[in-house]
Motif scaffolding. Structure first.
Motif, PDB file in Angstrom:
ATOM      1  N   TRP A   1       1.451  -1.321  -0.198  1.00 33.89           N
ATOM      2  CA  TRP A   1       0.045   0.035   0.025  1.00 33.89           C
ATOM      3  C   TRP A   1       0.826   0.866   0.010  1.00 33.89           C
ATOM      4  N   ARG A   2      -0.257   2.670  -0.237  1.00 30.80           N
ATOM      5  CA  ARG A   2       0.742   3.578  -0.600  1.00 30.80           C
ATOM      6  C   ARG A   2      -0.210   4.475  -0.036  1.00 30.80           C
ATOM      7  N   ILE A   3       0.563   5.323   0.552  1.00 33.97           N
ATOM      8  CA  ILE A   3      -0.989   6.228   0.593  1.00 33.97           C
ATOM      9  C   ILE A   3      -0.464   7.456   0.488  1.00 33.97           C
ATOM     10  N   ASN A   4      -1.246   8.924   0.466  1.00 36.50           N
ATOM     11  CA  ASN A   4      -1.360   9.853   0.314  1.00 36.50           C
ATOM     12  C   ASN A   4      -2.702  10.701   1.078  1.00 36.50           C
ATOM     13  N   LEU A   5      -1.708  11.852   1.960  1.00 34.43           N
ATOM     14  CA  LEU A   5      -2.207  12.542   2.957  1.00 34.43           C
ATOM     15  C   LEU A   5      -2.246  13.960   2.646  1.00 34.43           C
ATOM     16  N   GLU A   6      -3.112  14.603   3.094  1.00 36.11           N
ATOM     17  CA  GLU A   6      -3.013  16.380   2.885  1.00 36.11           C
ATOM     18  C   GLU A   6      -3.962  16.551   4.343  1.00 36.11           C
ATOM     19  N   ILE A   7      -3.561  16.348   5.293  1.00 35.72           N
ATOM     20  CA  ILE A   7      -3.868  16.845   6.164  1.00 35.72           C
ATOM     21  C   ILE A   7      -3.030  18.328   7.254  1.00 35.72           C
ATOM     22  N   GLU A   8      -4.277  18.911   7.230  1.00 35.78           N
ATOM     23  CA  GLU A   8      -4.001  20.413   7.635  1.00 35.78           C
ATOM     24  C   GLU A   8      -3.524  20.119   9.112  1.00 35.78           C
ATOM     25  N   PRO A   9      -2.362  21.211  10.034  1.00 36.30           N
ATOM     26  CA  PRO A   9      -1.765  20.892  10.843  1.00 36.30           C
ATOM     27  C   PRO A   9      -2.838  20.518  12.554  1.00 36.30           C
ATOM     28  N   GLU A  10      -3.665  21.289  12.098  1.00 38.34           N
ATOM     29  CA  GLU A  10      -4.561  20.926  13.642  1.00 38.34           C
ATOM     30  C   GLU A  10      -5.332  20.761  13.368  1.00 38.34           C
ATOM     31  N   THR A  11      -4.801  19.007  12.356  1.00 34.94           N
ATOM     32  CA  THR A  11      -5.845  17.925  12.658  1.00 34.94           C
ATOM     33  C   THR A  11      -4.737  17.404  13.988  1.00 34.94           C
ATOM     34  N   TRP A  12      -3.551  17.304  12.989  1.00 32.93           N
ATOM     35  CA  TRP A  12      -2.315  16.448  14.126  1.00 32.93           C
ATOM     36  C   TRP A  12      -2.101  17.229  15.177  1.00 32.93           C
ATOM     37  N   ASP A  13      -2.289  18.396  15.167  1.00 28.52           N
ATOM     38  CA  ASP A  13      -2.160  19.216  17.358  1.00 28.52           C
ATOM     39  C   ASP A  13      -2.918  18.335  17.703  1.00 28.52           C
ATOM     40  N   SER A  14      -4.434  18.045  17.143  1.00 35.34           N
ATOM     41  CA  SER A  14      -5.519  17.439  18.215  1.00 35.34           C
ATOM     42  C   SER A  14      -4.904  15.990  18.289  1.00 35.34           C
ATOM     43  N   VAL A  15      -4.116  15.269  17.239  1.00 36.63           N
ATOM     44  CA  VAL A  15      -4.560  13.952  17.646  1.00 36.63           C
ATOM     45  C   VAL A  15      -3.559  13.761  18.915  1.00 36.63           C
ATOM     46  N   LYS A  16      -2.124  14.544  18.143  1.00 32.65           N
ATOM     47  CA  LYS A  16      -0.962  14.692  19.008  1.00 32.65           C
ATOM     48  C   LYS A  16      -2.081  14.922  20.460  1.00 32.65           C
ATOM     49  N   VAL A  17      -2.583  15.851  21.404  1.00 34.07           N
ATOM     50  CA  VAL A  17      -3.300  15.283  22.230  1.00 34.07           C
ATOM     51  C   VAL A  17      -4.227  14.047  22.466  1.00 34.07           C
ATOM     52  N   TYR A  18      -5.222  14.400  22.419  1.00 29.95           N
ATOM     53  CA  TYR A  18      -6.262  13.247  22.695  1.00 29.95           C
ATOM     54  C   TYR A  18      -5.730  11.739  22.253  1.00 29.95           C
ATOM     55  N   ASP A  19      -4.443  11.531  21.123  1.00 29.25           N
ATOM     56  CA  ASP A  19      -3.425  10.398  21.106  1.00 29.25           C
ATOM     57  C   ASP A  19      -2.251  10.115  20.722  1.00 29.25           C
ATOM     58  N   PRO A  20      -1.528  10.607  22.160  1.00 25.38           N
ATOM     59  CA  PRO A  20      -0.331  11.194  21.932  1.00 25.38           C
ATOM     60  C   PRO A  20       0.070   9.506  21.482  1.00 25.38           C
ATOM     61  N   GLU A  21      -0.290   8.283  22.309  1.00 25.38           N
ATOM     62  CA  GLU A  21       0.018   7.247  22.103  1.00 25.38           C
ATOM     63  C   GLU A  21       0.766   6.909  19.754  1.00 25.38           C
ATOM     64  N   ALA A  22      -0.572   7.395  19.334  1.00 26.21           N
ATOM     65  CA  ALA A  22      -0.649   7.406  18.556  1.00 26.21           C
ATOM     66  C   ALA A  22      -0.165   7.630  17.267  1.00 26.21           C
ATOM     67  N   TYR A  23       0.230   9.496  18.203  1.00 29.92           N
ATOM     68  CA  TYR A  23       0.787  10.194  17.095  1.00 29.92           C
ATOM     69  C   TYR A  23       1.741  10.127  17.316  1.00 29.92           C
ATOM     70  N   LYS A  24       2.676   9.545  18.132  1.00 33.00           N
ATOM     71  CA  LYS A  24       3.908   8.657  18.124  1.00 33.00           C
ATOM     72  C   LYS A  24       4.430   7.757  17.194  1.00 33.00           C
ATOM     73  N   ALA A  25       3.631   6.585  17.455  1.00 29.24           N
ATOM     74  CA  ALA A  25       3.770   5.509  16.937  1.00 29.24           C
ATOM     75  C   ALA A  25       3.618   6.286  15.253  1.00 29.24           C
ATOM     76  N   PHE A  26       3.168   7.119  15.059  1.00 28.62           N
ATOM     77  CA  PHE A  26       2.705   7.465  13.364  1.00 28.62           C
ATOM     78  C   PHE A  26       4.264   8.070  13.202  1.00 28.62           C
ATOM     79  N   GLN A  27       4.454   9.203  13.866  1.00 32.30           N
ATOM     80  CA  GLN A  27       5.654   9.520  13.822  1.00 32.30           C
ATOM     81  C   GLN A  27       6.772   8.990  13.830  1.00 32.30           C
TER      82      GLN A  27
END
Length: 119
Positions: free
Chosen positions: A53-79
């Motif tokens: 699989w290949r994916i294309n992401l167009e996700i603005e910073p506000e979404t990443w900021d939100s993920v970092k707050v409400y799901d820090p484990e997933a944010y770190k896993a993606f990072q």
């Protein structure tokens, strides 16, 4: 001339190959939009599971900021996954200001400068 045309016409099926079709659904908007809270970990899990699989992401910073707050484990896993060979090469990050611009509140010159590339 007619022979060349018929020859070309008969060879066309050999020269043209079918392309795979892909379906993409998108979310954006962080806490104010409709990006599901489970989505970040889901992307990590699925692209790890499906090595082709290949994916294309167009996700603005506000979404990443939100993920970092409400799901820090997933944010770190993606990072962390984005630094791993074989994972990062299969993800294309698109600048949301290019792909989904908000052009209603700026002037013509600002619009042109937004898309201008520096060399």
């Amino acid at each position: 001339m007619k022979f060349k045309f018929l020859l070309l016409l008969s060879l066309m099926p050999l020269m043209v190959s079918a392309q795979k079709a892909y379906f993409v659904d998108g979310y954006h908007g962080g806490v104010y939009g409709h990006y599901p809270k489970w989505q970040t970990q889901f992307m990590v899990d699925k692209i790890t599971e499906h090595q082709d699989w290949r994916i294309n992401l167009e996700i603005e910073p506000e979404t990443w900021d939100s993920v970092k707050v409400y799901d820090p484990e997933a944010y770190k896993a993606f990072q962390e996954a984005m630094t791993q060979a074989g994972f990062a090469e299969r993800i294309d990050i698109v600048n949301p200001s290019y792909a989904q611009s908000y052009l209603f509140n700026i002037s013509g010159e600002s619009i042109i400068r937004q898309f201008e590339q520096e060399i």
